[in-house]
Design an enzyme around this catalytic site. Structure first.
Site, PDB file in Angstrom:
ATOM      1  N   GLY A  33       0.774  -1.242   0.000  1.00 11.37           N
ATOM      2  CA  GLY A  33       0.000   0.000   0.000  1.00 11.37           C
ATOM      3  C   GLY A  33       0.800   1.285   0.000  1.00 11.37           C
ATOM      4  N   THR A  34       1.996   1.277  -0.599  1.00  6.92           N
ATOM      5  CA  THR A  34       2.740   2.546  -0.634  1.00  6.92           C
ATOM      6  C   THR A  34       2.062   3.555  -1.568  1.00  6.92           C
ATOM      7  OG1 THR A  34       4.278   1.869  -2.386  1.00  6.92           O
ATOM      8  CG2 THR A  34       4.945   1.422  -0.110  1.00  6.92           C
ATOM      9  N   ASN A  35       1.401   3.077  -2.596  1.00  3.80           N
ATOM     10  CA  ASN A  35       0.658   4.015  -3.458  1.00  3.80           C
ATOM     11  C   ASN A  35      -0.558   4.576  -2.727  1.00  3.80           C
ATOM     12  OD1 ASN A  35       1.736   4.382  -6.325  1.00  3.80           O
ATOM     13  ND2 ASN A  35       2.016   2.188  -5.968  1.00  3.80           N
ATOM     14  N   ASN A  57      -5.764   2.734 -12.870  1.00  2.00           N
ATOM     15  CA  ASN A  57      -4.769   1.789 -12.369  1.00  2.00           C
ATOM     16  C   ASN A  57      -3.386   2.398 -12.526  1.00  2.00           C
ATOM     17  OD1 ASN A  57      -3.557  -0.810 -11.666  1.00  2.00           O
ATOM     18  ND2 ASN A  57      -3.079  -1.045 -13.837  1.00  2.00           N
ATOM     19  N   HIS A 113       0.449   1.346 -13.180  1.00  2.00           N
ATOM     20  CA  HIS A 113       1.248   0.204 -13.645  1.00  2.00           C
ATOM     21  C   HIS A 113       2.722   0.599 -13.621  1.00  2.00           C
ATOM     22  CE1 HIS A 113       2.146  -3.506 -15.693  1.00  2.00           C
ATOM     23  NE2 HIS A 113       2.974  -2.825 -16.465  1.00  2.00           N
ATOM     24  N   ILE A 127      -7.550  -9.957 -10.874  1.00  2.00           N
ATOM     25  CA  ILE A 127      -8.239  -9.563 -12.108  1.00  2.00           C
ATOM     26  C   ILE A 127      -9.752  -9.531 -11.875  1.00  2.00           C
ATOM     27  CG2 ILE A 127      -8.790 -10.369 -14.458  1.00  2.00           C
ATOM     28  CD1 ILE A 127      -5.879 -10.953 -14.838  1.00  2.00           C
ATOM     29  N   LEU A 128     -10.382  -8.452 -12.358  1.00  2.00           N
ATOM     30  CA  LEU A 128     -11.847  -8.357 -12.326  1.00  2.00           C
ATOM     31  C   LEU A 128     -12.338  -8.378 -13.764  1.00  2.00           C
ATOM     32  CD1 LEU A 128     -12.303  -5.460  -9.708  1.00  2.00           C
ATOM     33  CD2 LEU A 128     -12.297  -7.929  -9.295  1.00  2.00           C
TER      34      LEU A 128
HETATM   35  C1  GAR Z   1       3.239  -0.990  -7.435  1.00  2.00           C
HETATM   36  O1  GAR Z   1       4.516  -0.922  -8.023  1.00  2.00           O
HETATM   37  C2  GAR Z   1       2.169  -1.011  -8.514  1.00  2.00           C
HETATM   38  O2  GAR Z   1       2.466  -0.214  -9.607  1.00  2.00           O
HETATM   39  C3  GAR Z   1       2.196  -2.456  -8.899  1.00  2.00           C
HETATM   40  O3  GAR Z   1       2.376  -3.159  -7.696  1.00  2.00           O
HETATM   41  C4  GAR Z   1       3.054  -2.340  -6.736  1.00  2.00           C
HETATM   42  C5  GAR Z   1       2.193  -2.227  -5.502  1.00  2.00           C
HETATM   43  O4  GAR Z   1       2.851  -1.554  -4.477  1.00  2.00           O
HETATM   44  N1  GAR Z   1       0.988  -2.826  -9.597  1.00  2.00           N
HETATM   45  C6  GAR Z   1       0.951  -3.725 -10.561  1.00  2.00           C
HETATM   46  O5  GAR Z   1       1.920  -4.355 -10.933  1.00  2.00           O
HETATM   47  C7  GAR Z   1      -0.422  -3.926 -11.182  1.00  2.00           C
HETATM   48  N2  GAR Z   1      -0.285  -4.497 -12.489  1.00  2.00           N
HETATM   49  P1  GAR Z   1       2.079  -0.878  -3.263  1.00  2.00           P
HETATM   50  O6  GAR Z   1       1.120  -1.923  -2.677  1.00  2.00           O
HETATM   51  O7  GAR Z   1       3.177  -0.548  -2.297  1.00  2.00           O
HETATM   52  O8  GAR Z   1       1.339   0.335  -3.774  1.00  2.00           O
END
Ligand code: GAR
Length: 207
Positions: A12-14, A108, A110, A93-94
């Site tokens: 969950g850093t994003n 999203n 990516h 995936i949904l």
């Molecule tokens: C992030 O790098 C995000 O872009 C990626 O997973 C990581 C999640 O980190 N998402 C994907 O690859 C989706 N296709 P987070 O949980 O620390 O935000």
């Protein structure tokens, strides 16, 4: 105020970047009202709780197939009166049910420059492993609308990040997050909440 619901599966850093941006007043016209996790032990849930955001866990494991799981998530999003759905490290995936319920209302992040290193199997560290294996010198991150095509919806924002000699997937992932994802995602969310993104001929334009 638009209601933003964030879908998570991991660290969950994003999500944290979105929470911090909201606190700084940088999400104009929106607020995070709920975090939904596909995994009960996702650290992202802690981040939400620490910031007084309501959480829901809809464990992927408890559903037999993609259709029944998508219905459960879609029902929750409708109940939350969601205006914008943000996939922030949501690794499940949904199907098209949710896209029909929230057309151009889901985005999203990516961790690569779409259309490179994306689609089925390209998620998390796997993306950075593939980038390093290919020998490209630039990678980055993309924020795009979610459509029926995996990682194929209209691109909203992209940012480039250099690949350095000696990078490991973990080191590269951190650089991509710091230099691109954590900046682009809050920016794109704010643009949406300010009604500054329009779709014309299947492309997203920021006005
Ligand atoms: C992030 O790098 C995000 O872009 C990626 O997973 C990581 C999640 O980190 N998402 C994907 O690859 C989706 N296709 P987070 O949980 O620390 O935000």
């Amino acid at each position: 105020m638009k209601k933003i619901v964030v879908l998570v599966s991991g660290g969950g850093t994003n999500l944290q970047a979105l929470i911090d941006a909201e606190k700084r007043g940088e999400i104009k016209g929106g607020r995070i009202t709920c975090v939904i996790s596909s995994k009960p032990d996702a650290y992202a849930l802690e981040r939400a709780k620490q910031n007084g955001i309501s959480t829901r866990v809809i464990p992927r494991k408890e559903y037999a197939d993609v259709a029944s799981y998508t219905k459960a998530v879609t029902d929750a999003l409708v109940e939350e009166e969601t205006d914008l759905v943000v996939y922030a490290g949501f690794m499940t995936i949904l199907d098209e049910q949710v896209v029909k319920a929230f057309p151009y209302k889901m985005m999203n992040v990516h961790p690569a420059l779409i259309p490179s290193f994306c689609g089925k199997g390209f998620y998390g560290l796997h993306v950075h492993e593939a980038v390093l294996e290919s020998g490209v010198k630039l990678t980055g991150a993309t924020v795009h609308f979610v459509t029926e095509v995996c990682d194929g919806g209209p691109i909203i924002l992209q940012g480039a990040v250099p690949v350095m000699n000696g990078d490991t997937p973990e080191v590269l992932q951190k650089r991509v997050m710091e230099q691109a994802e954590w900046k682009l995602l809050p920016k794109a969310v704010s643009l949406f909440c300010e009604d500054r993104i329009t779709i014309r001929n299947g492309r997203a334009y920021v006005d």
